[in-house]
Scaffold this motif. Structure first.
Motif, PDB file in Angstrom:
ATOM      1  N   ARG A 204      28.005  22.955  30.630  1.00 16.92           N
ATOM      2  CA  ARG A 204      27.975  24.267  29.994  1.00 16.92           C
ATOM      3  C   ARG A 204      27.208  25.275  30.836  1.00 16.92           C
ATOM      4  NH1 ARG A 204      27.055  21.208  25.199  1.00 16.92           N
ATOM      5  NH2 ARG A 204      24.841  21.763  25.262  1.00 16.92           N
ATOM      6  N   LEU A 205      26.117  24.831  31.463  1.00 17.58           N
ATOM      7  CA  LEU A 205      25.353  25.720  32.326  1.00 17.58           C
ATOM      8  C   LEU A 205      26.179  26.147  33.539  1.00 17.58           C
ATOM      9  CD1 LEU A 205      21.826  24.042  32.273  1.00 17.58           C
ATOM     10  CD2 LEU A 205      22.479  26.206  31.213  1.00 17.58           C
ATOM     11  N   PHE A 206      26.907  25.202  34.110  1.00 12.72           N
ATOM     12  CA  PHE A 206      27.745  25.530  35.265  1.00 12.72           C
ATOM     13  C   PHE A 206      28.814  26.543  34.890  1.00 12.72           C
ATOM     14  CE2 PHE A 206      31.549  24.848  37.802  1.00 12.72           C
ATOM     15  CZ  PHE A 206      31.043  24.990  39.090  1.00 12.72           C
ATOM     16  N   VAL A 207      29.451  26.327  33.745  1.00  9.47           N
ATOM     17  CA  VAL A 207      30.493  27.256  33.294  1.00  9.47           C
ATOM     18  C   VAL A 207      29.908  28.638  33.044  1.00  9.47           C
ATOM     19  CG1 VAL A 207      32.090  27.768  31.419  1.00  9.47           C
ATOM     20  CG2 VAL A 207      31.979  25.466  32.362  1.00  9.47           C
ATOM     21  N   ALA A 208      28.729  28.681  32.398  1.00  8.57           N
ATOM     22  CA  ALA A 208      28.116  29.965  32.081  1.00  8.57           C
ATOM     23  C   ALA A 208      27.726  30.737  33.342  1.00  8.57           C
ATOM     24  CB  ALA A 208      26.883  29.752  31.200  1.00  8.57           C
ATOM     25  N   LEU A 209      27.350  30.017  34.406  1.00  6.45           N
ATOM     26  CA  LEU A 209      26.883  30.673  35.617  1.00  6.45           C
ATOM     27  C   LEU A 209      28.014  31.068  36.561  1.00  6.45           C
ATOM     28  CD1 LEU A 209      23.736  28.489  36.423  1.00  6.45           C
ATOM     29  CD2 LEU A 209      23.776  30.791  35.476  1.00  6.45           C
ATOM     30  N   HIS A 210      29.116  30.316  36.533  1.00  2.19           N
ATOM     31  CA  HIS A 210      30.167  30.517  37.528  1.00  2.19           C
ATOM     32  C   HIS A 210      31.494  30.983  36.962  1.00  2.19           C
ATOM     33  CE1 HIS A 210      27.288  27.738  39.435  1.00  2.19           C
ATOM     34  NE2 HIS A 210      27.661  28.299  40.571  1.00  2.19           N
ATOM     35  N   LEU A 211      31.683  30.910  35.648  1.00  2.00           N
ATOM     36  CA  LEU A 211      32.996  31.242  35.101  1.00  2.00           C
ATOM     37  C   LEU A 211      33.346  32.707  35.301  1.00  2.00           C
ATOM     38  CD1 LEU A 211      35.502  30.453  33.523  1.00  2.00           C
ATOM     39  CD2 LEU A 211      34.256  30.940  31.411  1.00  2.00           C
ATOM     40  N   GLU A 212      32.393  33.606  35.055  1.00  2.00           N
ATOM     41  CA  GLU A 212      32.699  35.032  35.144  1.00  2.00           C
ATOM     42  C   GLU A 212      33.132  35.410  36.552  1.00  2.00           C
ATOM     43  OE1 GLU A 212      30.548  39.367  34.355  1.00  2.00           O
ATOM     44  OE2 GLU A 212      29.562  37.489  33.795  1.00  2.00           O
ATOM     45  N   ASP A 213      32.376  34.942  37.568  1.00  2.00           N
ATOM     46  CA  ASP A 213      32.751  35.261  38.947  1.00  2.00           C
ATOM     47  C   ASP A 213      34.115  34.687  39.294  1.00  2.00           C
ATOM     48  OD1 ASP A 213      30.352  36.556  39.229  1.00  2.00           O
ATOM     49  OD2 ASP A 213      29.324  34.830  40.109  1.00  2.00           O
ATOM     50  N   HIS A 214      34.369  33.477  38.820  1.00  2.00           N
ATOM     51  CA  HIS A 214      35.670  32.860  39.097  1.00  2.00           C
ATOM     52  C   HIS A 214      36.802  33.650  38.454  1.00  2.00           C
ATOM     53  CE1 HIS A 214      38.815  29.867  39.509  1.00  2.00           C
ATOM     54  NE2 HIS A 214      39.005  29.927  38.205  1.00  2.00           N
ATOM     55  N   GLN A 215      36.607  34.080  37.213  1.00  5.01           N
ATOM     56  CA  GLN A 215      37.662  34.807  36.516  1.00  5.01           C
ATOM     57  C   GLN A 215      37.906  36.166  37.164  1.00  5.01           C
ATOM     58  OE1 GLN A 215      39.498  33.502  34.405  1.00  5.01           O
ATOM     59  NE2 GLN A 215      38.433  31.847  33.378  1.00  5.01           N
ATOM     60  N   ILE A 216      36.844  36.852  37.551  1.00  2.09           N
ATOM     61  CA  ILE A 216      37.005  38.157  38.184  1.00  2.09           C
ATOM     62  C   ILE A 216      37.714  38.011  39.533  1.00  2.09           C
ATOM     63  CG2 ILE A 216      35.759  40.098  39.195  1.00  2.09           C
ATOM     64  CD1 ILE A 216      33.655  39.733  37.025  1.00  2.09           C
ATOM     65  N   ARG A 217      37.351  36.974  40.295  1.00  3.60           N
ATOM     66  CA  ARG A 217      38.016  36.740  41.573  1.00  3.60           C
ATOM     67  C   ARG A 217      39.489  36.394  41.365  1.00  3.60           C
ATOM     68  NH1 ARG A 217      34.725  33.472  43.097  1.00  3.60           N
ATOM     69  NH2 ARG A 217      35.753  31.504  42.596  1.00  3.60           N
ATOM     70  N   LYS A 218      39.781  35.594  40.349  1.00  2.31           N
ATOM     71  CA  LYS A 218      41.170  35.239  40.049  1.00  2.31           C
ATOM     72  C   LYS A 218      41.956  36.464  39.598  1.00  2.31           C
ATOM     73  CE  LYS A 218      44.448  32.207  39.492  1.00  2.31           C
ATOM     74  NZ  LYS A 218      45.035  31.466  40.627  1.00  2.31           N
ATOM     75  N   GLU A 219      41.334  37.337  38.810  1.00  6.98           N
ATOM     76  CA  GLU A 219      42.005  38.565  38.369  1.00  6.98           C
ATOM     77  C   GLU A 219      42.336  39.454  39.559  1.00  6.98           C
ATOM     78  OE1 GLU A 219      41.215  42.294  35.283  1.00  6.98           O
ATOM     79  OE2 GLU A 219      39.559  41.110  36.076  1.00  6.98           O
ATOM     80  N   ARG A 220      41.421  39.547  40.507  1.00  6.66           N
ATOM     81  CA  ARG A 220      41.670  40.368  41.686  1.00  6.66           C
ATOM     82  C   ARG A 220      42.838  39.798  42.500  1.00  6.66           C
ATOM     83  NH1 ARG A 220      37.068  39.861  43.639  1.00  6.66           N
ATOM     84  NH2 ARG A 220      36.131  41.610  42.523  1.00  6.66           N
ATOM     85  N   GLU A 221      42.898  38.478  42.605  1.00  7.72           N
ATOM     86  CA  GLU A 221      44.017  37.858  43.324  1.00  7.72           C
ATOM     87  C   GLU A 221      45.343  38.127  42.633  1.00  7.72           C
ATOM     88  OE1 GLU A 221      43.063  33.768  43.603  1.00  7.72           O
ATOM     89  OE2 GLU A 221      41.425  34.036  45.050  1.00  7.72           O
ATOM     90  N   LEU A 222      45.359  38.062  41.292  1.00  4.19           N
ATOM     91  CA  LEU A 222      46.598  38.313  40.558  1.00  4.19           C
ATOM     92  C   LEU A 222      47.034  39.773  40.701  1.00  4.19           C
ATOM     93  CD1 LEU A 222      46.014  36.233  37.303  1.00  4.19           C
ATOM     94  CD2 LEU A 222      47.671  35.763  39.108  1.00  4.19           C
ATOM     95  N   LEU A 223      46.080  40.694  40.668  1.00  4.73           N
ATOM     96  CA  LEU A 223      46.425  42.109  40.833  1.00  4.73           C
ATOM     97  C   LEU A 223      47.020  42.375  42.221  1.00  4.73           C
ATOM     98  CD1 LEU A 223      43.370  43.824  39.082  1.00  4.73           C
ATOM     99  CD2 LEU A 223      45.724  43.660  38.230  1.00  4.73           C
ATOM    100  N   GLN A 224      46.452  41.742  43.239  1.00  4.55           N
ATOM    101  CA  GLN A 224      47.011  41.894  44.579  1.00  4.55           C
ATOM    102  C   GLN A 224      48.412  41.300  44.663  1.00  4.55           C
ATOM    103  OE1 GLN A 224      44.132  40.062  47.168  1.00  4.55           O
ATOM    104  NE2 GLN A 224      42.647  41.739  46.983  1.00  4.55           N
ATOM    105  N   LYS A 225      48.613  40.172  44.008  1.00  2.80           N
ATOM    106  CA  LYS A 225      49.939  39.560  43.992  1.00  2.80           C
ATOM    107  C   LYS A 225      50.944  40.446  43.272  1.00  2.80           C
ATOM    108  CE  LYS A 225      52.360  35.309  42.705  1.00  2.80           C
ATOM    109  NZ  LYS A 225      52.220  33.953  42.077  1.00  2.80           N
ATOM    110  N   LEU A 226      50.523  41.073  42.167  1.00  2.00           N
ATOM    111  CA  LEU A 226      51.409  41.969  41.433  1.00  2.00           C
ATOM    112  C   LEU A 226      51.808  43.168  42.296  1.00  2.00           C
ATOM    113  CD1 LEU A 226      49.822  41.985  37.852  1.00  2.00           C
ATOM    114  CD2 LEU A 226      52.037  41.060  38.516  1.00  2.00           C
ATOM    115  N   ASP A 227      50.849  43.744  43.001  1.00  2.00           N
ATOM    116  CA  ASP A 227      51.159  44.880  43.870  1.00  2.00           C
ATOM    117  C   ASP A 227      52.147  44.477  44.966  1.00  2.00           C
ATOM    118  OD1 ASP A 227      49.483  46.458  42.387  1.00  2.00           O
ATOM    119  OD2 ASP A 227      47.759  46.203  43.718  1.00  2.00           O
ATOM    120  N   HIS A 228      51.950  43.294  45.518  1.00  2.00           N
ATOM    121  CA  HIS A 228      52.852  42.822  46.581  1.00  2.00           C
ATOM    122  C   HIS A 228      54.261  42.593  46.040  1.00  2.00           C
ATOM    123  CE1 HIS A 228      54.209  40.754  50.171  1.00  2.00           C
ATOM    124  NE2 HIS A 228      54.587  39.724  49.427  1.00  2.00           N
TER     125      HIS A 228
END
Length: 294
Positions: free
Chosen positions: A128-152
């Motif tokens: 739970r500690l790992f998820v709380a510390l790293h989930l937000e950064d992972h989700q934001i990075r994944k969202e940025r990748e999806l947005l770039q893929k959508l633009d492409h």
């Protein structure tokens, strides 16, 4: 007892001189330091501590120890790189200087029954500690990748969409003209039969003609079913003719229908992934932050 070839004989000490107990799920090895003449406890981490590291800790605690080795019960020397977790599964002999200690580890089942629940709670807390510390950064990075893929994908689809719109407009116009031509032919046929019946010939002569025209129409509809495996239903027939014109026009203008469909599927999949990623229940982020991203 001779530990290995060339090693001097050592004194065998009863097993109670070296004891192993468990505290908070970790084994605690208690032994008598030879030169200090006092008992000392060593807490080891079985999954990370090696036999060599444990022996080094013993030698650091008592500078008078010149020799510290571990042997199996059959006299085979245990490698320094062996994990303590493996060593504590069976009985072994601990040699310090010229003294040999016979060690019998505690039964592992006892540890499991006493500390299994506690260890599972610790693992769950760490997760739970790992998820709380790293989930937000992972989700934001994944969202940025999806947005770039959508633009492409949208950039690749833009010229194809423009070409498809022109082809669709042309195919739809041809299909509409075909429908109007069919209506004109049916009107002409009806008018011709009426003119031949009332002005040129009589109904006695035209009746067989109309019969064979009706029978020929039925044969034409049956032939349509044999060729297409579909009933002659006007909306379906219109769609079929539209697709015929569309694909023929696509080949002439070199419009890659398969590539267009693949890009559309990838775009829909990326949009669905982004939608699921931005759901507050899945992302576990504040709703206000999700709204700001949108």
């Amino acid at each position: 007892w001779r530990g290995r070839e060339g090693a001097p004989y050592s004194t065998l000490v009863p097993s109670d001189e070296v004891t192993i107990t468990y505290r908070h799920g970790l084994p605690v090895i208690t032994l008598m330091l030879p030169t200090r003449s006092e008992r000392c406890q060593f807490t080891v981490k079985p999954v990370v501590t090696t036999v060599g590291a444990f022996l080094q800790d013993v030698q650091r605690e008592d500078k008078g120890i010149e020799r510290a080795e571990v042997f199996a019960t059959d006299g085979t020397k245990v490698s320094d790189t062996t994990l303590m977790e493996i060593l504590l599964m069976n009985d072994f002999k601990l040699v310090i200087n010229n003294t040999t200690y016979s060690v019998s580890p505690a039964v592992k089942d006892k540890l499991s029954s006493e500390h299994a629940t506690e260890m599972e709670d610790i693992k769950s807390l760490v997760h739970r500690l790992f998820v709380a510390l790293h989930l937000e950064d992972h989700q934001i990075r994944k969202e940025r990748e999806l947005l770039q893929k959508l633009d492409h994908l949208k950039g690749e689809l833009l010229p194809l969409e423009q070409m498809k719109a022109r082809i669709t407009q042309s195919a739809d116009a041809k299909t509409s003209r075909l429908l109007w031509v069919g209506l004109a032919l049916m009107s002409t046929q009806g008018g011709a039969l009426a003119w031949l019946t009332w002005w040129v010939y009589s109904w006695d002569i035209m009746e067989p003609v109309t019969y064979f025209i009706t029978y020929g129409s039925a044969m034409a509809f049956y032939a349509y079913f044999v060729l297409t495996k579909q009933d002659y239903i006007y909306p379906q027939a219109k769609d079929r003719q539209f697709l015929h014109y569309f694909h023929r026009k696509s080949k002439k203008q070199r419009f890659n229908v398969e590539r267009y469909n693949k890009l559309k599927d990838d775009l829909a999949e990326a949009e669905e992934s982004l939608r699921r990623l931005r759901q507050p229940l899945h992302l576990r982020l504040p709703i206000q932050e999700i709204n700001n991203k949108d």
